[in-house]
Write an enzyme that holds these catalytic residues in place. Structure first.
Site, PDB file in Angstrom:
ATOM      1  N   GLU A 182       0.834  -1.199   0.000  1.00 41.46           N
ATOM      2  CA  GLU A 182       0.000   0.000   0.000  1.00 41.46           C
ATOM      3  C   GLU A 182       0.869   1.250   0.000  1.00 41.46           C
ATOM      4  O   GLU A 182       1.759   1.407   0.839  1.00 41.46           O
ATOM      5  CB  GLU A 182      -0.936   0.017   1.200  1.00 41.46           C
ATOM      6  N   GLU A 215     -13.009   2.694   2.646  1.00 45.63           N
ATOM      7  CA  GLU A 215     -12.323   2.859   3.917  1.00 45.63           C
ATOM      8  C   GLU A 215     -12.700   4.215   4.500  1.00 45.63           C
ATOM      9  O   GLU A 215     -12.583   5.244   3.823  1.00 45.63           O
ATOM     10  CB  GLU A 215     -10.810   2.769   3.685  1.00 45.63           C
TER      11      GLU A 215
END
Length: 295
Positions: free
Chosen positions: A146, A240
Site C-alpha cells: 500500500e 475505507e
C-alpha cells in the site's frame, strides 16, 4: 463488476465473536461482497470467522502495518526479525480465514519516521519482502504494497516508488495497492499513477480526503474511476472510512482518527457502495463509448 469491499472499522473496533458477526452481517446487509480485516493486535476466533464468512457468502481480505518495534526496514536485526514474524503471522491468518490477499504497509512501520530511510534499512526491507513473497506464494496469497503518505511511511509514498520496489522484487505475487486518501496528498493527479501501474495494480482503497462520506471532500473521484476503467481494472475496490465513533486502540491512534466524522455506519456504508458503483458504471460507459468511436 468489481468486487466491492468495506473495511471492518466502519462497524467495530475489535474482532471479538460478537463483533465478528456484526462486521460480516452488516457488510452483507450494506451490499458489499468482501470485508477487509485489519490484523493489528488480532483477537479473533478463526474458525468462527470462517463460518460467518460462509454463512453470509462474504469474501475476505486482510491488512496490517508494522510498528517501529517490529520494522523490517530497521537497521536492528532483532527489530527486523520481529517484523518478519508479524508478516508471517498475517500471511498465515489470511490463509486460515480463506482469503487470498494480504496488504498494507508491509514493507516498514506504519508511523511517522524521524528521518529518511537508510540504505541499510532499504536493503533489509527488500530482503525481508523477498522472503515474504516466497512464503505468501506457497500459500496462494497475493501481497499488496500500500502506497501511503509521508506521515505514515518514509519509504513508499508514490505509485512509482512502489513500482520500483516491484521491479527489484521480481515477484509476480506482489502487487501495488493504491488508496485515494493517500494519493490526494502525494500524487500529482489520480490518472497517471493508475496508468503507470496497469496490470500490476492489485487492490484499491477508496477513501475521501477527510476520511468521511465520499463526495464530501476534495478528491477527484470521476478521474480516478475513469483511470481504473481505462486499464480494465477488475480487482477489489474497498471503501475505507474512519471516525472516533468506532475505535481500534492500535490502529485509530496510528491513523490520527481524532474527529467524529460519522456515527451511522450503515448509512455511510450504503452511501459509499452506491457512490462507487455509480462512479465505476459511468466510467465504464464512457470508456466503452470512447473505444467504439476510435474503432
Amino acid at each position: 463488476m468489481n468486487t466491492l469491499g468495506i473495511h471492518a472499522l466502519v462497524w467495530a473496533g475489535d474482532f471479538t465473536s460478537a463483533s465478528a458477526r456484526k462486521v460480516i452481517e452488516s457488510s452483507k446487509r450494506a451490499g458489499y461482497d468482501l470485508v477487509e480485516l485489519s490484523l493489528h493486535a488480532p483477537v479473533m476466533d478463526i474458525a468462527l470467522t470462517r463460518d460467518l464468512l460462509q454463512e453470509f457468502d462474504m469474501q475476505i481480505a486482510c491488512s496490517r502495518g508494522l510498528s517501529l518495534a517490529a520494522d523490517i526496514s530497521s537497521e536492528d536485526p532483532e527489530c527486523v526479525r520481529r517484523g518478519i514474524a508479524k508478516l508471517q503471522e498475517g500471511i498465515t491468518m489470511t490463509a486460515q480465514l480463506g482469503g487470498n490477499y494480504f496488504g498494507g504497509v508491509l514493507y516498514g512501520a506504519l508511523a511517522k519516521y524521524p528521518g529518511p530511510l537508510t540504505e541499510k534499512g532499504r536493503y533489509n526491507a527488500m530482503e525481508s519482502m523477498k522472503r515474504m513473497a516466497d512464503v505468501a506464494a506457497a500459500k496462494g496469497i497475493t501481497l499488496g504494497l500500500e502506497v501511503v503518505n509521508r506521515y505514515e511511511s518514509n519509504q513508499l509514498n508514490t505509485a512509482l516508488q512502489a513500482l520500483e520496489m516491484l521491479d527489484k522484487l521480481n515477484a509476480p505475487g506482489v502487487k501495488v495497492h493504491l488508496d485515494t486518501y493517500h494519493m490526494n496528498i502525494e500524487e500529482t493527479d489520480f490518472l497517471q499513477p493508475v496508468l503507470a501501474c496497469g496490470a500490476r495494480l492489485g487492490y484499491v482503497h477508496i477513501g475521501e480526503s477527510n476520511r468521511g462520506y465520499l463526495g464530501s471532500g476534495t478528491i477527484d473521484f470521476p478521474e480516478f474511476f475513469r483511470a481504473l476503467a481505462s486499464i480494465g481494472y477488475e480487482g477489489v475496490i474497498t471503501f475505507e472510512s474512519f471516525s472516533s465513533a468506532v475505535v481500534n486502540h492500535d490502529l485509530s491512534n496510528t491513523l490520527a482518527v481524532w474527529r467524529n466524522l460519522w456515527s451511522d455506519g450503515m448509512d455511510l456504508a450504503k452511501h459509499a457502495r452506491q457512490f462507487i458503483a455509480d462512479g465505476m458504471g459511468n466510467a465504464r460507459k464512457a470508456s466503452n463509448v470512447s473505444n467504439a468511436s476510435n474503432a
